[in-house]
Design a protein around this motif. Structure first.
Motif, short mmCIF file in Angstrom:
data_model
loop_
_atom_site.label_atom_id
_atom_site.label_comp_id
_atom_site.label_asym_id
_atom_site.label_seq_id
_atom_site.Cartn_x
_atom_site.Cartn_y
_atom_site.Cartn_z
N GLY A 113 -13.33 29.75 56.32
CA GLY A 113 -14.01 30.67 55.41
C GLY A 113 -15.53 30.62 55.52
O GLY A 113 -16.24 31.14 54.67
N ASP A 114 -16.05 29.96 56.57
CA ASP A 114 -17.50 29.81 56.76
C ASP A 114 -18.17 29.12 55.58
O ASP A 114 -19.32 29.39 55.22
CB ASP A 114 -18.15 31.17 57.03
CG ASP A 114 -17.65 31.79 58.34
OD1 ASP A 114 -17.63 31.06 59.35
OD2 ASP A 114 -17.27 32.96 58.35
N LYS A 115 -17.44 28.17 55.00
CA LYS A 115 -17.99 27.40 53.86
C LYS A 115 -19.21 26.59 54.26
O LYS A 115 -20.10 26.34 53.44
CB LYS A 115 -16.91 26.48 53.28
CG LYS A 115 -15.81 27.20 52.52
CD LYS A 115 -14.90 26.23 51.82
CE LYS A 115 -13.79 25.72 52.70
NZ LYS A 115 -12.67 26.67 52.82
N LEU A 116 -19.27 26.16 55.53
CA LEU A 116 -20.41 25.37 55.97
C LEU A 116 -21.72 26.14 55.77
O LEU A 116 -22.74 25.55 55.41
CB LEU A 116 -20.25 24.98 57.44
CG LEU A 116 -21.40 24.18 58.06
CD1 LEU A 116 -21.61 22.86 57.32
CD2 LEU A 116 -21.14 23.93 59.55
N ARG A 153 -9.79 16.62 52.70
CA ARG A 153 -8.86 17.22 53.65
C ARG A 153 -9.53 18.32 54.47
O ARG A 153 -9.06 18.70 55.53
CB ARG A 153 -7.64 17.79 52.92
CG ARG A 153 -7.96 19.02 52.07
CD ARG A 153 -6.77 19.44 51.23
NE ARG A 153 -7.06 20.62 50.42
CZ ARG A 153 -6.59 21.84 50.68
NH1 ARG A 153 -5.81 22.04 51.72
NH2 ARG A 153 -6.89 22.85 49.88
N MET A 154 -10.67 18.84 53.99
CA MET A 154 -11.41 19.88 54.70
C MET A 154 -12.26 19.29 55.84
O MET A 154 -12.76 20.02 56.67
CB MET A 154 -12.33 20.65 53.76
CG MET A 154 -11.63 21.45 52.67
SD MET A 154 -10.80 22.93 53.30
CE MET A 154 -9.11 22.33 53.41
N MET A 161 -16.00 20.63 50.18
CA MET A 161 -15.44 21.96 50.41
C MET A 161 -14.04 21.98 49.81
O MET A 161 -13.30 21.01 49.96
CB MET A 161 -15.32 22.28 51.90
CG MET A 161 -16.60 22.35 52.67
SD MET A 161 -16.21 22.67 54.42
CE MET A 161 -17.85 22.76 55.13
N ALA A 162 -13.69 23.07 49.16
CA ALA A 162 -12.34 23.22 48.63
C ALA A 162 -11.73 24.51 49.15
O ALA A 162 -12.44 25.45 49.50
CB ALA A 162 -12.36 23.22 47.10
N ASP A 177 -8.82 18.11 46.71
CA ASP A 177 -10.12 18.77 46.61
C ASP A 177 -10.84 18.38 45.32
O ASP A 177 -12.05 18.15 45.32
CB ASP A 177 -9.95 20.29 46.66
CG ASP A 177 -9.51 20.81 48.02
OD1 ASP A 177 -9.54 20.03 49.00
OD2 ASP A 177 -9.15 22.00 48.10
N LEU A 178 -10.10 18.31 44.25
CA LEU A 178 -10.69 17.95 42.96
C LEU A 178 -11.16 16.50 42.95
O LEU A 178 -12.22 16.18 42.41
CB LEU A 178 -9.70 18.21 41.83
CG LEU A 178 -9.31 19.68 41.62
CD1 LEU A 178 -8.18 19.79 40.60
CD2 LEU A 178 -10.51 20.51 41.18
#
Length: 201
Positions: A113-116, A153-154, A161-162, A177-178
């Protein structure tokens, strides 16, 4: 718990941390709650018009650490967060956030998702304000035995990142993630405690 150079014992409760974030559908809000739990932080939501409460600026100016949060939309932070970032130019001009500790977090529906790009936007914003960025420091869960609810896990190193499925409720978010977000909140507060109260020549 950290120790500053003056020898005073510091804890998370000895410093102030503020989380300023935008959440479109509730997932980033839940992530912010997890970070806040770890950092014992105040939460400052950015509303649908890209504004924060007026006293939110006072909270940010007084904080030892500031943590940014936004979902990743179209390869970057939401426009609401960007509006907040632009509005922070007054704090930038007056150097209100210089030498503060900074962190951030993001969420998107896709695994990548291009979170970076969103996290890098946060790092640059922190740098423009003269701040110090805190990395994640959790090794990635990247072996065959790894599960959805494992921390990091990301496989991010910069910050949490979630990933939340597009048709999933905030209550369906990954526990991993949490927990990653909570541990990051702890880390930001601990790093801030090492710098809080340290005098400079």
């Amino acid at each position: 718990m950290g120790r500053d150079t003056s020898g005073c014992t510091m804890t998370r409760s000895s410093i102030t941390t503020a989380i300023v974030y935008h959440s479109g559908y509730g997932h980033t809000h839940r992530l912010a709650e997890a970070v806040a739990e770890g950092a014992a932080a105040s939460m400052i939501p950015i509303d649908a018009d890209g504004n924060i409460p007026e006293d939110g600026w006072d909270t940010l100016n007084a904080a030892d650490a500031i943590i940014f949060g936004s979902p990743t939309y179209m390869g970057g932070p939401s426009w609401q967060f960007k509006k907040f970032a632009d509005t922070s130019s007054k704090a930038w001009f007056e150097e209100k956030w210089k030498n503060k500790i900074f962190g951030g977090f993001t969420n998107s529906a896709s695994l990548n998702g291009d979170k970076l790009n969103t996290l890098q936007y946060f790092v640059l914003l922190a740098g423009q304000h003269g701040g110090l960025w805190v990395s994640l420091a959790i090794k990635p869960a990247n072996v065959k035995a790894s599960k959805r609810d494992d921390p990091n896990r990301m496989g991010s190193y910069l910050a949490p990142m979630a990933q939340s499925d597009a048709d999933a409720a905030p209550s369906d978010m990954s526990d991993g993630d949490l927990e990653t977000a909570r541990l990051y909140g702890v880390r930001v507060a601990e790093i801030a405690s090492r710098f809080s109260g340290v005098s400079t020549p």
